[in-house]
Design a protein around this motif. Structure first.
Motif, PDB file in Angstrom:
ATOM      1  N   ALA A 128       0.680  -1.258   0.069  1.00 10.53           N
ATOM      2  CA  ALA A 128      -0.027   0.117  -0.119  1.00 10.53           C
ATOM      3  C   ALA A 128       0.733   1.322  -0.096  1.00 10.53           C
ATOM      4  O   ALA A 128       0.481   2.229  -0.355  1.00 10.53           O
ATOM      5  N   ILE A 129       2.060   1.260   0.528  1.00 15.62           N
ATOM      6  CA  ILE A 129       2.873   2.479   0.809  1.00 15.62           C
ATOM      7  C   ILE A 129       3.351   2.788  -0.846  1.00 15.62           C
ATOM      8  O   ILE A 129       3.197   3.824  -1.129  1.00 15.62           O
ATOM      9  N   ALA A 130       3.514   1.778  -1.514  1.00 17.70           N
ATOM     10  CA  ALA A 130       4.246   1.897  -2.843  1.00 17.70           C
ATOM     11  C   ALA A 130       3.082   2.469  -3.871  1.00 17.70           C
ATOM     12  O   ALA A 130       3.156   3.644  -4.617  1.00 17.70           O
ATOM     13  N   ALA A 131       1.628   2.029  -3.541  1.00 16.06           N
ATOM     14  CA  ALA A 131       0.520   2.618  -4.132  1.00 16.06           C
ATOM     15  C   ALA A 131       0.399   4.127  -3.720  1.00 16.06           C
ATOM     16  O   ALA A 131      -0.216   4.773  -4.657  1.00 16.06           O
ATOM     17  N   TRP A 132       0.446   4.464  -2.621  1.00 12.97           N
ATOM     18  CA  TRP A 132       0.476   5.712  -2.242  1.00 12.97           C
ATOM     19  C   TRP A 132       1.440   6.754  -2.850  1.00 12.97           C
ATOM     20  O   TRP A 132       1.164   7.974  -2.769  1.00 12.97           O
ATOM     21  N   GLY A 133       2.484   6.370  -3.237  1.00 11.61           N
ATOM     22  CA  GLY A 133       3.466   7.221  -3.873  1.00 11.61           C
ATOM     23  C   GLY A 133       4.601   7.321  -2.742  1.00 11.61           C
ATOM     24  O   GLY A 133       5.505   8.262  -3.062  1.00 11.61           O
ATOM     25  N   ALA A 134       4.637   6.805  -1.510  1.00 11.69           N
ATOM     26  CA  ALA A 134       5.387   7.094  -0.451  1.00 11.69           C
ATOM     27  C   ALA A 134       7.026   6.569  -0.699  1.00 11.69           C
ATOM     28  O   ALA A 134       7.653   7.057   0.097  1.00 11.69           O
ATOM     29  N   LEU A 135       6.891   5.701  -1.719  1.00 13.17           N
ATOM     30  CA  LEU A 135       8.407   5.136  -1.774  1.00 13.17           C
ATOM     31  C   LEU A 135       8.872   5.862  -3.033  1.00 13.17           C
ATOM     32  O   LEU A 135       8.207   5.877  -4.209  1.00 13.17           O
ATOM     33  N   THR A 136      10.183   6.111  -3.333  1.00 10.47           N
ATOM     34  CA  THR A 136      10.826   6.486  -4.356  1.00 10.47           C
ATOM     35  C   THR A 136      12.258   6.093  -4.626  1.00 10.47           C
ATOM     36  O   THR A 136      12.808   5.429  -3.482  1.00 10.47           O
ATOM     37  N   ALA A 137      12.510   5.747  -5.769  1.00 12.22           N
ATOM     38  CA  ALA A 137      14.005   5.468  -5.951  1.00 12.22           C
ATOM     39  C   ALA A 137      14.749   6.163  -6.688  1.00 12.22           C
ATOM     40  O   ALA A 137      14.312   6.970  -7.772  1.00 12.22           O
ATOM     41  N   ARG A 138      15.874   6.530  -6.310  1.00 12.82           N
ATOM     42  CA  ARG A 138      16.880   7.383  -7.094  1.00 12.82           C
ATOM     43  C   ARG A 138      17.571   6.738  -8.193  1.00 12.82           C
ATOM     44  O   ARG A 138      18.171   5.692  -7.995  1.00 12.82           O
ATOM     45  N   ILE A 139      17.466   7.196  -9.187  1.00 16.09           N
ATOM     46  CA  ILE A 139      17.992   6.673 -10.406  1.00 16.09           C
ATOM     47  C   ILE A 139      19.303   7.461 -10.724  1.00 16.09           C
ATOM     48  O   ILE A 139      19.400   8.426 -10.902  1.00 16.09           O
ATOM     49  N   GLY A 140      20.303   6.575 -10.751  1.00 13.83           N
ATOM     50  CA  GLY A 140      22.041   6.986 -10.750  1.00 13.83           C
ATOM     51  C   GLY A 140      22.288   7.262 -12.219  1.00 13.83           C
ATOM     52  O   GLY A 140      22.513   8.141 -12.739  1.00 13.83           O
ATOM     53  N   GLU A 141      21.919   6.071 -13.379  1.00 17.96           N
ATOM     54  CA  GLU A 141      22.435   6.057 -14.496  1.00 17.96           C
ATOM     55  C   GLU A 141      21.336   5.200 -15.089  1.00 17.96           C
ATOM     56  O   GLU A 141      20.789   4.293 -14.711  1.00 17.96           O
ATOM     57  N   THR A 142      21.187   5.430 -16.292  1.00 16.34           N
ATOM     58  CA  THR A 142      20.198   4.762 -17.442  1.00 16.34           C
ATOM     59  C   THR A 142      20.990   4.387 -18.662  1.00 16.34           C
ATOM     60  O   THR A 142      21.945   5.082 -19.274  1.00 16.34           O
ATOM     61  N   PHE A 143      21.284   3.079 -18.922  1.00 17.81           N
ATOM     62  CA  PHE A 143      21.941   2.642 -20.451  1.00 17.81           C
ATOM     63  C   PHE A 143      20.916   1.818 -21.188  1.00 17.81           C
ATOM     64  O   PHE A 143      19.967   1.153 -20.709  1.00 17.81           O
TER      65      PHE A 143
END
Length: 42
Positions: A2-17
Motif C-alpha cells: 500500500a505504501i508504494a501505491a500511495w507514492g510514498a516510496l521513491t527510488a533514485r536513478i543514478g544512470e540509465t543505459f
C-alpha cells in the motif's frame, strides 16, 4: 504494498543505459559507487 501505491516510496536513478551497453552498466556497478539505481532500457 500500500505504501508504494500511495507514492510514498521513491527510488533514485543514478544512470540509465540502453541494452546494447549492458557491459558498461555492469562495469559501473563493479568499479564505482553510483548514487542511485542503474537501469537498463530497451
Amino acid at each position: 504494498m500500500a505504501i508504494a501505491a500511495w507514492g510514498a516510496l521513491t527510488a533514485r536513478i543514478g544512470e540509465t543505459f540502453p541494452l546494447d551497453r549492458t557491459a558498461d552498466a555492469l562495469w559501473l556497478s563493479m568499479t564505482e559507487h553510483p548514487v542511485g539505481k542503474i537501469l537498463l532500457r530497451p
